[in-house]
Scaffold this active site. Structure first.
Site, PDB file in Angstrom:
ATOM      1  N   SER A  15      -5.720   8.001 -14.216  1.00 42.86           N
ATOM      2  CA  SER A  15      -5.100   8.712 -13.100  1.00 42.86           C
ATOM      3  C   SER A  15      -3.706   8.149 -12.884  1.00 42.86           C
ATOM      4  O   SER A  15      -3.450   6.977 -13.186  1.00 42.86           O
ATOM      5  CB  SER A  15      -5.958   8.608 -11.842  1.00 42.86           C
ATOM      6  OG  SER A  15      -6.299   7.274 -11.575  1.00 42.86           O
ATOM      7  N   GLU A  17      -0.350   7.996 -10.180  1.00 38.94           N
ATOM      8  CA  GLU A  17       0.076   8.199  -8.783  1.00 38.94           C
ATOM      9  C   GLU A  17       1.572   8.511  -8.695  1.00 38.94           C
ATOM     10  O   GLU A  17       2.380   7.878  -9.359  1.00 38.94           O
ATOM     11  CB  GLU A  17      -0.248   6.926  -7.991  1.00 38.94           C
ATOM     12  CG  GLU A  17       0.122   7.011  -6.529  1.00 38.94           C
ATOM     13  CD  GLU A  17      -0.362   5.808  -5.743  1.00 38.94           C
ATOM     14  OE1 GLU A  17      -1.556   5.461  -5.830  1.00 38.94           O
ATOM     15  OE2 GLU A  17       0.468   5.218  -5.041  1.00 38.94           O
ATOM     16  N   ASP A 109       0.117   2.522   5.584  1.00 36.28           N
ATOM     17  CA  ASP A 109       1.137   1.518   5.893  1.00 36.28           C
ATOM     18  C   ASP A 109       1.809   1.909   7.199  1.00 36.28           C
ATOM     19  O   ASP A 109       1.970   3.090   7.481  1.00 36.28           O
ATOM     20  CB  ASP A 109       2.191   1.492   4.771  1.00 36.28           C
ATOM     21  CG  ASP A 109       1.620   0.903   3.484  1.00 36.28           C
ATOM     22  OD1 ASP A 109       0.785  -0.009   3.590  1.00 36.28           O
ATOM     23  OD2 ASP A 109       2.001   1.365   2.397  1.00 36.28           O
ATOM     24  N   PHE A 218       7.536  -5.601  -3.833  1.00 26.59           N
ATOM     25  CA  PHE A 218       6.209  -4.976  -3.697  1.00 26.59           C
ATOM     26  C   PHE A 218       5.126  -6.020  -3.421  1.00 26.59           C
ATOM     27  O   PHE A 218       4.271  -5.831  -2.573  1.00 26.59           O
ATOM     28  CB  PHE A 218       5.825  -4.228  -4.976  1.00 26.59           C
ATOM     29  CG  PHE A 218       6.560  -2.939  -5.199  1.00 26.59           C
ATOM     30  CD1 PHE A 218       7.375  -2.395  -4.215  1.00 26.59           C
ATOM     31  CD2 PHE A 218       6.441  -2.253  -6.396  1.00 26.59           C
ATOM     32  CE1 PHE A 218       8.056  -1.202  -4.424  1.00 26.59           C
ATOM     33  CE2 PHE A 218       7.112  -1.056  -6.619  1.00 26.59           C
ATOM     34  CZ  PHE A 218       7.927  -0.539  -5.631  1.00 26.59           C
ATOM     35  N   HIS A 268      -5.848   3.425 -12.783  1.00 25.83           N
ATOM     36  CA  HIS A 268      -4.969   4.199 -11.907  1.00 25.83           C
ATOM     37  C   HIS A 268      -3.568   3.606 -12.016  1.00 25.83           C
ATOM     38  O   HIS A 268      -3.356   2.448 -11.646  1.00 25.83           O
ATOM     39  CB  HIS A 268      -5.489   4.098 -10.462  1.00 25.83           C
ATOM     40  CG  HIS A 268      -4.736   4.936  -9.481  1.00 25.83           C
ATOM     41  ND1 HIS A 268      -4.875   6.306  -9.410  1.00 25.83           N
ATOM     42  CD2 HIS A 268      -3.834   4.607  -8.519  1.00 25.83           C
ATOM     43  CE1 HIS A 268      -4.092   6.779  -8.440  1.00 25.83           C
ATOM     44  NE2 HIS A 268      -3.446   5.766  -7.883  1.00 25.83           N
TER      45      HIS A 268
HETATM   46  P1  FAD Z   1      -8.924   0.187   6.377  1.00 26.21           P
HETATM   47  O1  FAD Z   1     -10.179   0.437   5.627  1.00 26.21           O
HETATM   48  O2  FAD Z   1      -8.811   0.801   7.719  1.00 26.21           O
HETATM   49  O3  FAD Z   1      -8.743  -1.395   6.455  1.00 26.21           O
HETATM   50  C1  FAD Z   1      -7.578  -1.951   7.058  1.00 26.21           C
HETATM   51  C2  FAD Z   1      -7.925  -3.349   7.625  1.00 26.21           C
HETATM   52  O4  FAD Z   1      -8.877  -3.215   8.679  1.00 26.21           O
HETATM   53  C3  FAD Z   1      -8.559  -4.300   6.602  1.00 26.21           C
HETATM   54  O5  FAD Z   1      -8.073  -5.577   6.896  1.00 26.21           O
HETATM   55  C4  FAD Z   1     -10.051  -4.209   6.881  1.00 26.21           C
HETATM   56  O6  FAD Z   1     -10.714  -5.418   6.566  1.00 26.21           O
HETATM   57  C5  FAD Z   1     -10.092  -3.914   8.360  1.00 26.21           C
HETATM   58  N1  FAD Z   1     -11.181  -2.982   8.733  1.00 26.21           N
HETATM   59  C6  FAD Z   1     -11.633  -1.926   8.010  1.00 26.21           C
HETATM   60  N2  FAD Z   1     -12.615  -1.282   8.682  1.00 26.21           N
HETATM   61  C7  FAD Z   1     -12.774  -1.959   9.862  1.00 26.21           C
HETATM   62  C8  FAD Z   1     -13.615  -1.791  10.979  1.00 26.21           C
HETATM   63  N3  FAD Z   1     -14.519  -0.791  11.013  1.00 26.21           N
HETATM   64  N4  FAD Z   1     -13.510  -2.658  12.028  1.00 26.21           N
HETATM   65  C9  FAD Z   1     -12.600  -3.676  11.991  1.00 26.21           C
HETATM   66  N5  FAD Z   1     -11.769  -3.885  10.938  1.00 26.21           N
HETATM   67  C10 FAD Z   1     -11.852  -3.041   9.884  1.00 26.21           C
HETATM   68  N6  FAD Z   1      -0.480   3.573   2.331  1.00 26.21           N
HETATM   69  C11 FAD Z   1       0.189   4.663   2.799  1.00 26.21           C
HETATM   70  O7  FAD Z   1       0.753   4.632   3.898  1.00 26.21           O
HETATM   71  N7  FAD Z   1       0.225   5.820   2.055  1.00 26.21           N
HETATM   72  C12 FAD Z   1      -0.393   5.934   0.846  1.00 26.21           C
HETATM   73  O8  FAD Z   1      -0.359   6.995   0.217  1.00 26.21           O
HETATM   74  C13 FAD Z   1      -1.098   4.800   0.338  1.00 26.21           C
HETATM   75  N8  FAD Z   1      -1.750   4.856  -0.857  1.00 26.21           N
HETATM   76  C14 FAD Z   1      -2.491   3.777  -1.285  1.00 26.21           C
HETATM   77  C15 FAD Z   1      -3.220   3.896  -2.479  1.00 26.21           C
HETATM   78  C16 FAD Z   1      -4.002   2.832  -2.932  1.00 26.21           C
HETATM   79  C17 FAD Z   1      -4.798   2.993  -4.205  1.00 26.21           C
HETATM   80  C18 FAD Z   1      -4.026   1.599  -2.183  1.00 26.21           C
HETATM   81  C19 FAD Z   1      -4.836   0.434  -2.669  1.00 26.21           C
HETATM   82  C20 FAD Z   1      -3.297   1.494  -0.997  1.00 26.21           C
HETATM   83  C21 FAD Z   1      -2.534   2.572  -0.528  1.00 26.21           C
HETATM   84  N9  FAD Z   1      -1.804   2.498   0.668  1.00 26.21           N
HETATM   85  C22 FAD Z   1      -1.119   3.605   1.125  1.00 26.21           C
HETATM   86  C23 FAD Z   1      -1.787   1.268   1.471  1.00 26.21           C
HETATM   87  C24 FAD Z   1      -2.920   1.211   2.513  1.00 26.21           C
HETATM   88  O9  FAD Z   1      -2.938   2.371   3.306  1.00 26.21           O
HETATM   89  C25 FAD Z   1      -2.677  -0.005   3.382  1.00 26.21           C
HETATM   90  O10 FAD Z   1      -2.784  -1.178   2.632  1.00 26.21           O
HETATM   91  C26 FAD Z   1      -3.546  -0.094   4.632  1.00 26.21           C
HETATM   92  O11 FAD Z   1      -3.066  -1.153   5.438  1.00 26.21           O
HETATM   93  C27 FAD Z   1      -5.034  -0.414   4.348  1.00 26.21           C
HETATM   94  O12 FAD Z   1      -5.688   0.704   4.061  1.00 26.21           O
HETATM   95  P2  FAD Z   1      -7.306   0.771   4.004  1.00 26.21           P
HETATM   96  O13 FAD Z   1      -7.563   2.149   3.564  1.00 26.21           O
HETATM   97  O14 FAD Z   1      -7.906  -0.354   3.303  1.00 26.21           O
HETATM   98  O15 FAD Z   1      -7.630   0.653   5.593  1.00 26.21           O
END
Ligand code: FAD
Length: 287
Positions: A15, A17, A109, A218, A268
């Site tokens: 994949s 991105e 982010d 990064f 990816h």
């Molecule tokens: P979450 O799952 O919400 O986790 C965030 C934090 O909260 C973690 O520290 C976790 O331990 C904690 N947490 C999770 N669930 C809970 C809960 N229920 N209660 C308390 N704490 C909790 N960012 C962008 O803005 N746009 C993009 O398109 C983008 N693409 C990405 C693609 C990939 C493959 C990756 C790996 C990252 C990408 N990011 C993107 C970055 C990502 O959105 C950020 O790193 C974000 O801060 C974390 O996302 P997450 O989905 O893990 O969030």
């Protein structure tokens, strides 16, 4: 085709991105790059959702074009931060209407100027909320992010892994990882998730390095480690981006070779909208 079905096929699912370009020229260039990527026969391409939801329309538009015009399978990134629940649901419904089947549900982010990550006052708080919303619509296969070196805001590695498992239990079909440069971090991550009985594919995110200052930026942003062996290589190409690209191809090829031997279901590529390195890495790997 849905993520779950893509990864259920035999063989590696590649994949790639992309991010929505800011200008028309950037968009033109991107479509030329996508044509080259298409020859690699990727399982799907994905489109990022700008920090704080800043590229909502552009992301959905690009996803639709890649799917309908370029004829490639797609996954649309969608984030919690910077938008209300109503807005997030609106995007999911729009994707459903457009026949898009794959979503990467993310925390997101923070937008520029937001020092600390804060949820929108009327928004969801975590990526798991988006996973639940997307799964409930019944038409999406959902991916989630995983952090081999632990998410920077996590209170502990253990809690980070548990929250990730909860996202899988809520219906996520695949985990795609943050970039990393030491495969041992990925192997430990997979091992820890196996112990938690996580059985979905854990797909490594691979960044082909394009410049030394850029990769330093990064890795600082996403709190990833630059291992000593890579630090030595970077020092040699600090001011020469052409040499950095070639070094990046070599480094990522060796990294992917080891990941394939380990038995990953896919890779990816964080392409940064450039096809050259991805193509060269695939050639080195005989893909
Ligand atoms: P979450 O799952 O919400 O986790 C965030 C934090 O909260 C973690 O520290 C976790 O331990 C904690 N947490 C999770 N669930 C809970 C809960 N229920 N209660 C308390 N704490 C909790 N960012 C962008 O803005 N746009 C993009 O398109 C983008 N693409 C990405 C693609 C990939 C493959 C990756 C790996 C990252 C990408 N990011 C993107 C970055 C990502 O959105 C950020 O790193 C974000 O801060 C974390 O996302 P997450 O989905 O893990 O969030």
């Amino acid at each position: 085709m849905k993520l779950a079905d893509l990864y259920a096929r035999s063989g590696l699912t590649l994949s790639v991105e992309f991010f929505p370009p800011k200008t028309e020229k950037g968009e033109e260039n991107l479509f030329s790059e996508i044509e080259i990527i298409k020859r690699l026969n990727p399982g799907f391409c994905s489109v990022t959702y700008g920090a704080g939801g800043s590229t909502r329309e552009k992301t959905v538009g690009l996803v639709e074009t890649i799917h309908n015009v370029c004829g490639l399978e797609v996954m649309c990134h969608l984030t919690v931060v910077g938008q209300s629940k109503v807005e997030a649901r609106g995007v999911l419904n729009l994707l459903k209407e457009k026949g898009i089947e794959n979503v990467l549900a993310l925390g997101g982010d923070p937008p520029q100027g937001m020092a600390d990550w804060r949820p929108h006052p009327d928004g969801f708080h975590h990526a798991i909320d988006l996973v639940r919303e997307a799964v409930a619509l019944g038409c999406f296969s959902v991916g989630v992010a995983g952090f081999p070196e632990c998410h920077p805001r996590a209170t502990s590695r253990e809690s980070d892994l548990i929250f990730l498992k909860e996202k899988v239990d809520a219906g996520a079909a695949v985990i795609i990882t943050q970039l990393f440069f030491d495969n041992d971090d990925y192997f430990r991550f997979v091992d820890d998730l196996c112990k938690l009985h996580v059985t979905v594919p854990i797909v490594p995110g691979v960044l082909p390095i394009l410049s030394a200052p850029q990769v330093r930026r990064f890795t600082t942003l996403c709190c990833s480690r630059i291992p000593e062996k890579l630090e030595k290589e970077l020092a040699k190409v600090e001011t020469d981006d052409n040499a950095a690209v070639e070094m990046g191809i070599e480094y990522a090829s060796r990294q992917c070779e080891e990941l394939i031997k380990f038995g990953v279901a896919g890779m990816h590529f964080y392409s940064l909208n450039k096809s050259y390195s991805v193509q060269a890495i695939c050639k080195n790997l005989g893909l």
